[in-house]
Design an enzyme around this catalytic site. Structure first.
Site, short mmCIF file in Angstrom:
data_model
loop_
_atom_site.label_atom_id
_atom_site.label_comp_id
_atom_site.label_asym_id
_atom_site.label_seq_id
_atom_site.Cartn_x
_atom_site.Cartn_y
_atom_site.Cartn_z
N PHE A 156 -0.08 10.23 -7.43
CA PHE A 156 -0.02 8.79 -7.16
C PHE A 156 -0.78 8.00 -8.23
O PHE A 156 -0.71 6.81 -8.25
CB PHE A 156 -0.61 8.48 -5.78
N TRP A 200 2.37 1.60 -3.40
CA TRP A 200 1.36 2.05 -4.36
C TRP A 200 1.34 3.58 -4.45
O TRP A 200 1.13 4.14 -5.52
CB TRP A 200 -0.02 1.53 -3.94
N HIS A 201 1.59 4.23 -3.31
CA HIS A 201 1.51 5.69 -3.28
C HIS A 201 2.64 6.37 -4.04
O HIS A 201 2.48 7.50 -4.49
CB HIS A 201 1.49 6.19 -1.83
N GLY A 202 3.77 5.73 -4.15
CA GLY A 202 4.84 6.39 -4.88
C GLY A 202 6.13 5.60 -4.86
O GLY A 202 6.36 4.75 -4.00
N SER A 240 0.83 -1.21 0.00
CA SER A 240 0.00 0.00 0.00
C SER A 240 0.86 1.25 0.00
O SER A 240 0.58 2.21 -0.72
CB SER A 240 -0.93 0.00 1.22
#
Length: 478
Positions: free
Chosen positions: A478, A322-324, A319
């Site tokens: 993102f 996933w953001h960056g 997770s």
């Protein structure tokens, strides 16, 4: 095209008028029109990325049909996963892995010059990729059937309110609305407009109002006092919440104008009593996506404590990633996994699933302490999320305790007179809505004069204190 721009206002008025006055009697034309304007909306940033969006849509549409035939189903599923992850890998993560590899070999005395891609991250790529992947997964699990109408499927993926920052919709929730005839509903439009008003208040007044102070503090954190750094951490917590949940409110409100109901993406996460509850309330569509398509397939919590711990760390770290493409996001996710671990080990991760302070205006002492503690833990983790790199985050945290308070003027420059009142106003409205939704809260104001006075007050605050610099939404990156 930003929600908080005059271009979007003009775009929305025109699309709304044409949609209901020209195409209200023909579902096929409605969906085709919405798909076209969704591509226009997305192409407003960079028209070239429209072709990438189309390619991603075609891939999942095709594999959904192939998987449904049940012949070589697993092969097609893995090909679909590979294609989606390849798109993300090239545009979002390739340079990160190349840099990491370069640094790793440098630490053992070697020097390499990997090839780096000079590309821009397409807006919303993580969101629309996950839309398509969930669709394919559900077909493979036989929870849904493929949509044969390419326009209808494309609209599910590309519907402009949710295209660039979610919520991450499921085919089982949104596709039935796409293929069903929609009639104009005055009350639904009113609900949509007030959600948009509330979301705009959070974005332009709170998020954009706090942004200059947050940017200044983080840009010069090594010379700031510990108190200023605490203010910066506190401000960013509200900036990112108001920015992202504000976007989600505007997206939901905009969708209502066209007869769609999107998933609720936030349920007042800063009122959470533990980290588990926080993640049931923050970015709900992403949290549930990882739960359903990663955590449960890995075995969830059914195969012993050790695997439960492993799976928990996997979904939190993924997770974060996933953001960056930055180690700070991975550490942010891992830190939340550590926060979650005591609840998991003590089998208390489902302890706070009920209403918050039911039947009372104020929380009890225990609940209040739990909320403050959880908020403090979240604020600490946000420092890693906001920092440019791991070293900066550690230095920022250590400076909170080591940098001495030097001048009241330093702190005063970061405290505008309206900041705390408008944050307090937001928290008050959301506290009153805490066990339902802001939209439902407005319905509880039975006195029409009082209800419209509340709308006017929010609109007045936006005009008086809003920032109209067309600042981008944080989650666009993102």
């Amino acid at each position: 095209m930003l929600f908080n721009s005059i271009e979007f206002f003009i775009f929305l008025v025109l699309v709304y008028a044409i949609y209901w006055f020209a195409f209200s009697k023909n579902l096929k034309l409605q969906n085709t029109f919405l798909l076209v304007v969704s591509y226009i909306f997305y192409g407003w940033w960079d028209w070239r990325f429209v072709f990438l969006l189309m390619l991603s849509t075609i891939i999942d549409y095709t594999f959904g049909i192939l998987i449904h035939t049940k012949k070589n189903k697993k092969l097609y599923l893995w090909l679909s996963i590979f294609n989606n992850l390849a798109v993300l890998g090239v545009f979002k993560y390739y340079n990160f892995f190349a840099h990491s590899f370069q640094d790793m070999v440098a630490n053992i005395g070697f020097h390499v010059d990997p090839y780096f891609l000079a590309i821009v991250l397409p807006v919303g790529i993580s969101f629309y990729t996950f839309h398509g992947m969930s669709y394919v997964f559900d077909i493979c699990r036989e929870r849904s059937v493929p949509e044969r109408n390419f326009v209808d499927y494309s609209l599910f993926v590309c519907f402009f309110p949710l295209l660039v920052a979610g919520p991450i919709e499921r085919a089982s929730h949104l596709l039935p609305q796409v293929v069903k005839k929609r009639n104009f509903d005055y009350k639904q439009s009113v609900h949509g407009l007030r959600l948009m008003l509330w979301g705009m208040f959070k974005k332009v007044v709170i998020a954009d109002g706090l942004a200059p102070s947050v940017n200044s503090i983080y840009a010069d954190y090594s010379h700031m006092s510990g108190l200023s750094l605490l203010i910066g951490a506190f401000y960013f917590a509200f900036q990112i919440y108001a920015d992202f949940s504000g976007y989600s409110d505007i997206a939901r409100g905009t969708a209502k104008l066209f007869g769609f109901e999107l998933l609720i993406n936030f349920r007042f996460p800063y009122f959470s009593r533990d980290i588990a509850e926080f993640w049931r309330r923050w970015h709900i569509s992403l949290s549930s996506w990882f739960r359903d398509y990663l955590y449960i397939p890995l075995g969830g919590s059914k195969n012993g404590l050790a695997k439960s711990v492993r799976n928990t760390f996997i979904i939190f770290i993924v997770s974060g990633f996933w953001h960056g493409a930055n180690w700070t996001f991975i550490i942010w996710g891992a830190l939340h996994a550590l926060y979650f671990l005591p609840l998991l080990l003590g089998n208390k991760n489902r302890r706070n699933t009920g209403e918050i302070a039911p039947g009372r205006f104020l929380p009890g002492i225990r609940e209040g302490f739990q909320m403050l503690l959880t908020f403090g833990m979240v604020c600490l983790a946000w420092i890693f999320f906001r920092a440019a790199n791991f070293s900066e985050a550690i230095h920022y945290i250590s400076s909170i305790f080591t940098n001495k308070f030097r001048s009241g003027m330093e702190v005063k420059q970061f405290i505008a007179p309206y900041v705390f009142p408008v944050i307090g106003f937001m928290l008050l409205i959301e506290w009153l809505s805490r066990n339902s939704d802001v939209d439902a809260f407005f319905d509880t104001i039975s006195n029409k004069t009082l209800r419209y006075s509340t709308y006017f007050l929010i609109f007045f605050i936006i005009l008086m204190f809003g920032s109209f610099q067309k600042a981008s939404f944080i989650y666009f990156q993102f």
